[in-house]
Design an enzyme around this catalytic site. Structure first.
Site, PDB file in Angstrom:
ATOM      1  N   HIS A   1     -87.128  27.614 -10.218  1.00  0.00           N
ATOM      2  CA  HIS A   1     -86.668  26.599 -11.169  1.00  0.00           C
ATOM      3  C   HIS A   1     -86.526  25.253 -10.446  1.00  0.00           C
ATOM      4  O   HIS A   1     -85.836  25.171  -9.448  1.00  0.00           O
ATOM      5  CB  HIS A   1     -85.314  26.988 -11.775  1.00  0.00           C
ATOM      6  CG  HIS A   1     -85.407  28.087 -12.785  1.00  0.00           C
ATOM      7  ND1 HIS A   1     -84.455  28.301 -13.748  1.00  0.00           N
ATOM      8  CD2 HIS A   1     -86.361  29.033 -12.991  1.00  0.00           C
ATOM      9  CE1 HIS A   1     -84.820  29.325 -14.504  1.00  0.00           C
ATOM     10  NE2 HIS A   1     -85.962  29.798 -14.050  1.00  0.00           N
TER      11      HIS A   1
ATOM     12  N   TYR B   1     -76.025  25.041 -18.200  1.00  0.00           N
ATOM     13  CA  TYR B   1     -74.580  25.078 -17.983  1.00  0.00           C
ATOM     14  C   TYR B   1     -73.970  24.238 -19.102  1.00  0.00           C
ATOM     15  O   TYR B   1     -74.188  23.022 -19.146  1.00  0.00           O
ATOM     16  CB  TYR B   1     -74.217  24.481 -16.619  1.00  0.00           C
ATOM     17  CG  TYR B   1     -74.567  25.365 -15.436  1.00  0.00           C
ATOM     18  CD1 TYR B   1     -75.878  25.482 -14.968  1.00  0.00           C
ATOM     19  CD2 TYR B   1     -73.574  26.091 -14.773  1.00  0.00           C
ATOM     20  CE1 TYR B   1     -76.185  26.288 -13.889  1.00  0.00           C
ATOM     21  CE2 TYR B   1     -73.871  26.899 -13.680  1.00  0.00           C
ATOM     22  CZ  TYR B   1     -75.178  26.994 -13.251  1.00  0.00           C
ATOM     23  OH  TYR B   1     -75.482  27.799 -12.178  1.00  0.00           O
TER      24      TYR B   1
ATOM     25  N   PRO C   1     -68.068  31.850  -9.674  1.00  0.00           N
ATOM     26  CA  PRO C   1     -69.539  31.904  -9.721  1.00  0.00           C
ATOM     27  C   PRO C   1     -70.231  30.649 -10.264  1.00  0.00           C
ATOM     28  O   PRO C   1     -71.453  30.559 -10.219  1.00  0.00           O
ATOM     29  CB  PRO C   1     -69.816  33.104 -10.636  1.00  0.00           C
ATOM     30  CG  PRO C   1     -68.579  33.280 -11.443  1.00  0.00           C
ATOM     31  CD  PRO C   1     -67.441  32.798 -10.608  1.00  0.00           C
TER      32      PRO C   1
ATOM     33  N   LYS D   1     -72.903  30.380  -5.565  1.00  0.00           N
ATOM     34  CA  LYS D   1     -72.915  30.291  -4.099  1.00  0.00           C
ATOM     35  C   LYS D   1     -72.633  31.590  -3.341  1.00  0.00           C
ATOM     36  O   LYS D   1     -72.937  31.695  -2.153  1.00  0.00           O
ATOM     37  CB  LYS D   1     -71.863  29.264  -3.643  1.00  0.00           C
ATOM     38  CG  LYS D   1     -72.232  27.827  -3.956  1.00  0.00           C
ATOM     39  CD  LYS D   1     -73.171  27.270  -2.906  1.00  0.00           C
ATOM     40  CE  LYS D   1     -73.846  26.003  -3.330  1.00  0.00           C
ATOM     41  NZ  LYS D   1     -75.182  26.178  -3.882  1.00  0.00           N
TER      42      LYS D   1
ATOM     43  N   TYR E   1     -76.146  22.130  -5.121  1.00  0.00           N
ATOM     44  CA  TYR E   1     -76.605  23.298  -5.878  1.00  0.00           C
ATOM     45  C   TYR E   1     -77.742  24.029  -5.146  1.00  0.00           C
ATOM     46  O   TYR E   1     -77.721  25.258  -5.049  1.00  0.00           O
ATOM     47  CB  TYR E   1     -77.049  22.860  -7.281  1.00  0.00           C
ATOM     48  CG  TYR E   1     -77.258  24.014  -8.230  1.00  0.00           C
ATOM     49  CD1 TYR E   1     -76.168  24.711  -8.758  1.00  0.00           C
ATOM     50  CD2 TYR E   1     -78.535  24.424  -8.599  1.00  0.00           C
ATOM     51  CE1 TYR E   1     -76.343  25.776  -9.622  1.00  0.00           C
ATOM     52  CE2 TYR E   1     -78.724  25.493  -9.466  1.00  0.00           C
ATOM     53  CZ  TYR E   1     -77.626  26.160  -9.975  1.00  0.00           C
ATOM     54  OH  TYR E   1     -77.807  27.220 -10.818  1.00  0.00           O
TER      55      TYR E   1
HETATM   56  P1  FAD Z   1     -70.738  42.807  -1.515  1.00  0.00           P
HETATM   57  O1  FAD Z   1     -71.980  42.534  -2.270  1.00  0.00           O
HETATM   58  O2  FAD Z   1     -69.473  42.979  -2.270  1.00  0.00           O
HETATM   59  O3  FAD Z   1     -71.017  44.088  -0.616  1.00  0.00           O
HETATM   60  C1  FAD Z   1     -69.980  44.778   0.059  1.00  0.00           C
HETATM   61  C2  FAD Z   1     -70.355  46.232   0.192  1.00  0.00           C
HETATM   62  O4  FAD Z   1     -69.362  46.883   0.986  1.00  0.00           O
HETATM   63  C3  FAD Z   1     -70.380  46.964  -1.147  1.00  0.00           C
HETATM   64  O5  FAD Z   1     -71.624  47.606  -1.318  1.00  0.00           O
HETATM   65  C4  FAD Z   1     -69.207  47.933  -1.063  1.00  0.00           C
HETATM   66  O6  FAD Z   1     -69.477  49.149  -1.751  1.00  0.00           O
HETATM   67  C5  FAD Z   1     -69.076  48.141   0.435  1.00  0.00           C
HETATM   68  N1  FAD Z   1     -67.719  48.548   0.854  1.00  0.00           N
HETATM   69  C6  FAD Z   1     -66.521  48.069   0.432  1.00  0.00           C
HETATM   70  N2  FAD Z   1     -65.502  48.703   1.052  1.00  0.00           N
HETATM   71  C7  FAD Z   1     -66.063  49.592   1.905  1.00  0.00           C
HETATM   72  C8  FAD Z   1     -65.534  50.541   2.834  1.00  0.00           C
HETATM   73  N3  FAD Z   1     -64.215  50.709   2.999  1.00  0.00           N
HETATM   74  N4  FAD Z   1     -66.406  51.289   3.540  1.00  0.00           N
HETATM   75  C9  FAD Z   1     -67.745  51.160   3.392  1.00  0.00           C
HETATM   76  N5  FAD Z   1     -68.303  50.269   2.522  1.00  0.00           N
HETATM   77  C10 FAD Z   1     -67.471  49.490   1.802  1.00  0.00           C
HETATM   78  N6  FAD Z   1     -73.586  34.609  -5.880  1.00  0.00           N
HETATM   79  C11 FAD Z   1     -74.654  33.761  -5.769  1.00  0.00           C
HETATM   80  O7  FAD Z   1     -74.976  33.356  -4.657  1.00  0.00           O
HETATM   81  N7  FAD Z   1     -75.378  33.330  -6.860  1.00  0.00           N
HETATM   82  C12 FAD Z   1     -75.049  33.723  -8.113  1.00  0.00           C
HETATM   83  O8  FAD Z   1     -75.757  33.370  -9.059  1.00  0.00           O
HETATM   84  C13 FAD Z   1     -73.909  34.580  -8.278  1.00  0.00           C
HETATM   85  N8  FAD Z   1     -73.546  35.037  -9.496  1.00  0.00           N
HETATM   86  C14 FAD Z   1     -72.592  36.024  -9.600  1.00  0.00           C
HETATM   87  C15 FAD Z   1     -72.337  36.548 -10.844  1.00  0.00           C
HETATM   88  C16 FAD Z   1     -71.410  37.581 -10.980  1.00  0.00           C
HETATM   89  C17 FAD Z   1     -71.166  38.137 -12.343  1.00  0.00           C
HETATM   90  C18 FAD Z   1     -70.711  38.094  -9.835  1.00  0.00           C
HETATM   91  C19 FAD Z   1     -69.710  39.222  -9.966  1.00  0.00           C
HETATM   92  C20 FAD Z   1     -70.960  37.554  -8.585  1.00  0.00           C
HETATM   93  C21 FAD Z   1     -71.890  36.524  -8.449  1.00  0.00           C
HETATM   94  N9  FAD Z   1     -72.197  35.988  -7.206  1.00  0.00           N
HETATM   95  C22 FAD Z   1     -73.207  35.042  -7.095  1.00  0.00           C
HETATM   96  C23 FAD Z   1     -71.483  36.448  -6.001  1.00  0.00           C
HETATM   97  C24 FAD Z   1     -72.228  37.509  -5.196  1.00  0.00           C
HETATM   98  O9  FAD Z   1     -72.542  38.604  -6.018  1.00  0.00           O
HETATM   99  C25 FAD Z   1     -71.365  37.960  -3.995  1.00  0.00           C
HETATM  100  O10 FAD Z   1     -70.870  36.818  -3.337  1.00  0.00           O
HETATM  101  C26 FAD Z   1     -72.162  38.841  -2.999  1.00  0.00           C
HETATM  102  O11 FAD Z   1     -72.348  40.130  -3.521  1.00  0.00           O
HETATM  103  C27 FAD Z   1     -71.447  38.957  -1.640  1.00  0.00           C
HETATM  104  O12 FAD Z   1     -72.164  39.832  -0.810  1.00  0.00           O
HETATM  105  P2  FAD Z   1     -71.441  40.681   0.330  1.00  0.00           P
HETATM  106  O13 FAD Z   1     -72.511  41.428   1.042  1.00  0.00           O
HETATM  107  O14 FAD Z   1     -70.554  39.797   1.123  1.00  0.00           O
HETATM  108  O15 FAD Z   1     -70.442  41.660  -0.444  1.00  0.00           O
HETATM  109  C1  DHB Z   2     -76.307  33.343 -12.605  1.00  0.00           C
HETATM  110  C2  DHB Z   2     -75.037  33.500 -12.092  1.00  0.00           C
HETATM  111  C3  DHB Z   2     -74.307  32.390 -11.746  1.00  0.00           C
HETATM  112  O1  DHB Z   2     -73.077  32.524 -11.231  1.00  0.00           O
HETATM  113  C4  DHB Z   2     -74.829  31.114 -11.892  1.00  0.00           C
HETATM  114  O2  DHB Z   2     -74.076  30.028 -11.557  1.00  0.00           O
HETATM  115  C5  DHB Z   2     -76.105  30.959 -12.395  1.00  0.00           C
HETATM  116  C6  DHB Z   2     -76.850  32.091 -12.755  1.00  0.00           C
HETATM  117  C7  DHB Z   2     -77.090  34.548 -12.991  1.00  0.00           C
HETATM  118  O3  DHB Z   2     -76.547  35.655 -12.887  1.00  0.00           O
HETATM  119  O4  DHB Z   2     -78.258  34.417 -13.384  1.00  0.00           O
END
Ligand code: FAD
Ligand code: DHB
Length: 392
Positions: A72, A203, A294, A298, A386
């Site tokens: 995009h 947005y 979210p 980021k 962004y």
């Molecule tokens: P996680 O993905 O949470 O991974 C952690 C892992 O550790 C999990 O698999 C969990 O099962 C495991 N774990 C936990 N505790 C233990 C334990 N005790 N022992 C072993 N394993 C364990 N981010 C963006 O950049 N862009 C977006 O558009 C965006 N949109 C989002 C929309 C939604 C609805 C949500 C909920 C989040 C969004 N995010 C977005 C945020 C993004 O999903 C998270 O920041 C990202 O998943 C972080 O990655 P991580 O590897 O740090 O943690």
């Molecule tokens: C999506 C999630 C977000 O948090 C955002 O800012 C833009 C898009 C998505 O899930 O597509």
């Protein structure tokens, strides 16, 4: 069991780190509490910054993302019934975003890691971290057969997300300081079987609350709207959801294309940072150390940026014995983290309805939106933040 780097969590942070280390000849073992199927089916983020895409490509995990992700060049800010485009490509000097779901990123990384001999213990829960300030730290974990085991290592990477166990191994108060903000609203997220309503993300600011129109594929769309974080999904039949989304995105004859909704969920919005991100031989990365609301898209991208810095520090250590880069990990990572915290908070405060808000707040938000869509300097600030900073 022994390895060089014990990684807790097979999210974006843990998997990316494990593969980057592998490419530099460093061994790691991942302990992950959930099953592979559960991880690959959890719907979360969708927006990848340019540098996350570049990193995925560089480590050989970008092939399907290049084929199936959507590039995009801009997004829309919709307010007062009108749409205004932020031209990312133009304002951020050619940097753009790619829409590619987080669980697809995870499928690609898990497949790549297993194909290249990576060790991921699924359904194995880390229960405690031992001796993190010594040079022989250990992770205690329980396997899926309920056996208690220990993983000895040189370093521990706590990549276990916001509800993991790693952060607690940094003593609160004497070493660790937590910075926290809870918002009085959540996001209601849906996946719908429908064609796209727009070529780019929307947005939307509206008196009824924020709404976001995103996509997943030509026939699956992802949308969110601001809601009460304590509301229940069951209160929202499809017709009510569509009416709310239509109301919040209306104007200039725009209509969302509707279809059956097959996934619904509510997430709370929080801002959180833990400092420092290192204690002895334990390094926190991703959501284990910080959470952003979210709105700025980021979270996943910050997780990737953290492990990029960490992988460089670990490879310098194994190549030369120098701990200089590792010692700088927390400071380097936190600079980007706080920039992203500020941007995510700012976007959130500009676009959401605050329950205690006054007519003044609404006018203030509209003035801010007017500024960022009419001043090139202000629009450039939005675009640069962004698409994200280049990796350091
Ligand atoms: P996680 O993905 O949470 O991974 C952690 C892992 O550790 C999990 O698999 C969990 O099962 C495991 N774990 C936990 N505790 C233990 C334990 N005790 N022992 C072993 N394993 C364990 N981010 C963006 O950049 N862009 C977006 O558009 C965006 N949109 C989002 C929309 C939604 C609805 C949500 C909920 C989040 C969004 N995010 C977005 C945020 C993004 O999903 C998270 O920041 C990202 O998943 C972080 O990655 P991580 O590897 O740090 O943690
Ligand atoms: C999506 C999630 C977000 O948090 C955002 O800012 C833009 C898009 C998505 O899930 O597509």
């Amino acid at each position: 069991m022994r390895t060089q780097v014990a990684i807790i969590g097979a999210g974006p942070a843990g998997l990316l780190l494990s593969h980057m280390l592998h490419l530099r000849g460093i061994d790691s073992v991942i302990i992950e509490s959930r099953s592979r199927e559960a991880i690959e089916a959890t719907i979360r983020a969708g927006v990848l910054e340019q540098s996350t895409v570049d990193l995925m490509t560089e480590i050989g995990a970008g092939e399907r993302m290049k084929r199936e992700g959507f590039v995009h060049h801009g997004f829309e800010l919709r307010f007062a019934g009108r749409s205004h485009r932020i031209n990312l490509h133009d304002l951020a000097k050619g940097r753009v975003i790619t829409v590619y779901a987080q669980h697809e990123v995870l499928k690609d990384l898990i497949a790549l890691r297993l194909r290249t001999g990576g060790q991921i213990h699924f359904e194995a829960k880390a229960t405690g971290l031992e001796d993190v300030t010594s040079d022989q730290p250990r992770v205690r974990f329980t396997t899926k057969d309920d056996e208690d085991k220990e993983l000895a290592c040189d370093f521990i990477a706590g990549c276990d997300g916001s509800h993991g166990v790693s952060r607690a191994a940094i003593p609160e108060g004497s070493v660790r300081q937590d910075y926290f903000r809870v918002y009085p609203f959540g996001w209601f997220g849906i996946l719908a079987k429908a064609p796209p309503s727009s070529d780019e993300l929307i947005y939307a600011h509206h008196e009824r609350g924020f709404a976001l129109v995103s996509t997943r594929s030509p026939d699956v769309q992802r949308m969110y709207f601001q809601c009460d974080p304590n509301d229940a999904v069951d209160n929202w039949p499809d017709e009510r959801i569509w009416a709310e989304l239509q109301a919040r995105t209306a104007g200039e004859g725009f209509r969302l294309k509707e279809g059956p909704i097959f996934q619904k969920g509510i997430i709370p919005l929080r801002s959180f940072v833990c400092e420092p991100m290192q204690h002895g031989r334990l390094f926190l990365a991703g959501d284990a150390a910080h959470t952003v609301p979210p709105t700025g898209a980021k979270g996943l991208n910050l997780a990737a940026a953290d492990v990029h810095v960490l992988a460089r520090g670990l490879s310098a250590y194994y190549a030369t014995g120098s701990t200089e880069l590792l010692g700088d990990y927390s400071r380097t990572a936190l600079r980007r983290v706080w920039r992203a915290q500020h941007f995510s908070w700012w976007m959130t405060s500009m676009l959401h309805r605050f329950h205690e808000g006054t007519a003044f707040d609404l006018k203030r938000q509209l003035a801010e939106l007017d500024l960022v869509t009419s001043s090139r300097a202000a629009a450039t600030t939005v675009a640069e933040n962004y698409v994200g900073l280049p990796l350091t």
